[in-house]
Scaffold this active site. Structure first.
Site, PDB file in Angstrom:
ATOM      1  N   TYR A 144       0.857  -1.185   0.000  1.00 21.14           N
ATOM      2  CA  TYR A 144       0.000   0.000   0.000  1.00 21.14           C
ATOM      3  C   TYR A 144       0.893   1.234   0.000  1.00 21.14           C
ATOM      4  CZ  TYR A 144      -3.410   3.480   1.643  1.00 21.14           C
ATOM      5  OH  TYR A 144      -4.218   4.580   1.780  1.00 21.14           O
ATOM      6  N   ASP A 239       9.338   2.911  -0.036  1.00 23.50           N
ATOM      7  CA  ASP A 239       8.277   3.541   0.746  1.00 23.50           C
ATOM      8  C   ASP A 239       8.466   3.133   2.204  1.00 23.50           C
ATOM      9  OD1 ASP A 239       6.053   4.475   1.991  1.00 23.50           O
ATOM     10  OD2 ASP A 239       4.611   3.663   0.537  1.00 23.50           O
ATOM     11  N   LYS A 267       3.940   8.888   9.066  1.00 25.81           N
ATOM     12  CA  LYS A 267       3.784   8.246  10.387  1.00 25.81           C
ATOM     13  C   LYS A 267       4.822   8.733  11.415  1.00 25.81           C
ATOM     14  CE  LYS A 267       0.794   4.838   8.467  1.00 25.81           C
ATOM     15  NZ  LYS A 267       0.854   4.178   7.184  1.00 25.81           N
TER      16      LYS A 267
HETATM   17  C1  LIG Z   1       0.242   4.685   5.763  1.00 27.64           C
HETATM   18  C2  LIG Z   1       1.025   4.466   4.531  1.00 27.64           C
HETATM   19  C3  LIG Z   1       0.958   5.359   3.444  1.00 27.64           C
HETATM   20  C4  LIG Z   1      -0.015   6.500   3.398  1.00 27.64           C
HETATM   21  O1  LIG Z   1       0.227   7.418   4.417  1.00 27.64           O
HETATM   22  P1  LIG Z   1      -0.996   8.367   4.874  1.00 27.64           P
HETATM   23  O2  LIG Z   1      -0.341   9.284   5.858  1.00 27.64           O
HETATM   24  O3  LIG Z   1      -2.020   7.474   5.458  1.00 27.64           O
HETATM   25  O4  LIG Z   1      -1.474   9.077   3.661  1.00 27.64           O
HETATM   26  C5  LIG Z   1       1.811   5.156   2.386  1.00 27.64           C
HETATM   27  N1  LIG Z   1       2.673   4.123   2.369  1.00 27.64           N
HETATM   28  C6  LIG Z   1       2.754   3.247   3.389  1.00 27.64           C
HETATM   29  C7  LIG Z   1       3.759   2.148   3.333  1.00 27.64           C
HETATM   30  C8  LIG Z   1       1.914   3.376   4.489  1.00 27.64           C
HETATM   31  O5  LIG Z   1       1.957   2.482   5.471  1.00 27.64           O
END
Ligand SMILES: *Cc1c(COP(=O)(O)O)cnc(C)c1O
Length: 429
Positions: A144, A239, A267
């Site tokens: 994701y 990511d 995060k």
């Molecule tokens: C949570 C997450 C996102 C998106 O971040 P948001 O702050 O929710 O928009 C993108 N990549 C990864 C790996 C994530 O866990």
């Protein structure tokens, strides 16, 4: 368990917010029951609107590496807010956070702050496309990367099948700019790159895939991504929105010894406030406006309150937070291993990221994940909640420890897990 106030609030919410929430999984649809409205947190604990107390293992889905309301972050936020919450000018706070990020992760030669992980990823992809002059993006099934159109794409069948949208509202033409491949499969990846490598702007991966369970990858697979992207002049984007500053200062890049061209953060980097960042090689990042031709902007980007929270978080992690986080995580693993051992489940852990999956061995790719586990998880989730442990309301989400999870609360988790697993595996379940 009394959830009267949560129930009443959820009713009011449903009258105005689609599905009653601001983000879908919070609605508890996959586990059933009333979503818990949390009202207060302190360290590893949180209390809901009805006063029920939980040991929190969701931790706002990852940002709270120091637990709820850690003093250094609360103090930094309070002090910054008193000076003004937003200026729309450059601020000292963003320079300081960028310096901290670059000191902890030297691959971050240039850093741009945004307000969420989604923004970080979509901006990094735009930078990669701008830098390479190519359109095609390669992602992996089960990773994701936020909710940008071309990232809401699941695997089509076959090797180089163009993606199909995973959400209504995503134009097929946009989805077609993304190719989806399975994780854990170097052969499929190398085949795609030899066929279409010259079209590929970037390959993006969660180096620690933690959004469809925790699908830990073999280092050889991640190394193949670096090797092939370099060979074909494509960029590699790690990511690290979950792993970044959670797995230690260097995140997954350091853990696996892989140097990507671009990194994305969210995060933990915001200390619990809305912050994202993308960072990486100087020459790539210099395409971003106003240094270069790739446009990206934000009214609240680099917001001083959020920047101060992020810096307080990272500095506290450095001052012993990471050591406590690892110690708490190792303790929880040691407590849970013997409890899960009699059951056909796998306990997967990397650092402070955990997943309990109802199959053995643990899967490494999304297509290996047995969806039937979700039914057992539903029972487990309910039983844990009733015993005062808050787990993410989905079988395919991970759980997190924080540096504030001491031995006492971890023993509470273990005791609850012993009973909840027995319930999840009761005859007829
Ligand atoms: C949570 C997450 C996102 C998106 O971040 P948001 O702050 O929710 O928009 C993108 N990549 C990864 C790996 C994530 O866990």
């Amino acid at each position: 368990m009394n959830l009267e106030r949560s129930r009443a609030l959820f009713e009011r919410a449903q009258a105005l917010l689609p599905g009653g929430v601001s983000s879908p999984v919070r609605a508890f649809r996959s586990v059933g029951g009333t979503p818990v409205f949390l009202a207060r947190g302190e360290g590893p604990l949180a209390w809901d609107e009805d006063g029920n107390r939980y040991v929190d293992l969701c931790m706002s889905w990852g940002p709270l590496a120091l637990g709820h309301a850690p003093a250094p972050v609360v103090e930094a936020v309070t002090a910054a807010a008193a000076l003004g919450t937003s200026f729309g000018t450059p601020t000292a706070a963003e320079v300081a956070l960028a310096e901290t990020v670059a000191r902890l992760q030297p691959l971050a030669e240039r850093v741009r702050f945004v307000s969420s992980g989604t923004e970080a990823v979509m901006s990094a992809v735009r930078a990669a496309r701008g830098f390479t002059g190519r359109d095609l993006l390669v992602k992996f099934d089960g990773c994701y990367h936020g909710h940008a159109d071309y990232l809401l794409v699941k695997a089509g069948s076959g090797l180089a099948t163009s993606g199909q949208p995973d959400s209504a509202g995503v134009p097929a033409a946009v989805a077609a700019t993304t190719v989806v491949l399975p994780l854990d499969d170097e052969a499929a990846f190398r085949a795609l790159m030899s066929a279409r490598g010259a079209e590929v702007a970037a390959v993006i991966v969660e180096p620690v895939p933690a959004n469809c369970g925790l699908l830990l990858q073999r280092p050889e697979f991640l190394a193949a991504l670096r090797e092939e992207t370099t060979r074909h002049g494509a960029l590699l984007i790690l990511d690290e929105v979950i792993s970044g500053f959670r797995l230690g200062p260097g995140g997954a890049a350091a853990h696996y010894g892989i140097a990507p061209d671009l990194l994305t953060y969210g995060k933990v980097i915001g200390g619990g406030l809305p912050v994202g960042a993308y960072a990486g090689r100087r020459e790539v990042m210099e395409v971003v406006a106003p240094a270069g031709p790739v446009y990206q902007a934000g009214t609240l980007s680099g917001n001083p309150v959020a920047m101060s929270a992020g810096r307080a978080m990272l500095e506290a992690l450095e001052r012993g937070g990471w050591a406590r986080l690892e110690a708490a995580s190792a303790t929880l693993e040691a407590l849970l291993r013997p409890i899960v051992e009699p059951y056909p489940v796998s306990l997967v852990r990397l650092g402070s990221i955990f997943w309990l999956v109802f199959q053995r061995p643990a899967p490494r790719a999304w297509h290996q994940v047995e969806r039937a586990g979700a039914e057992r998880y539903k029972r487990l989730h309910r039983a844990m909640l009733e015993r005062g442990v808050y787990l993410a309301p989905s079988a395919f989400e991970v759980f997190f420890t924080s540096a504030a999870h001491g031995d006492d609360v971890l023993r509470e988790v273990a005791d609850a897990m012993r009973e909840a697993l027995a319930i999840a595996f009761e005859e007829g379940a």
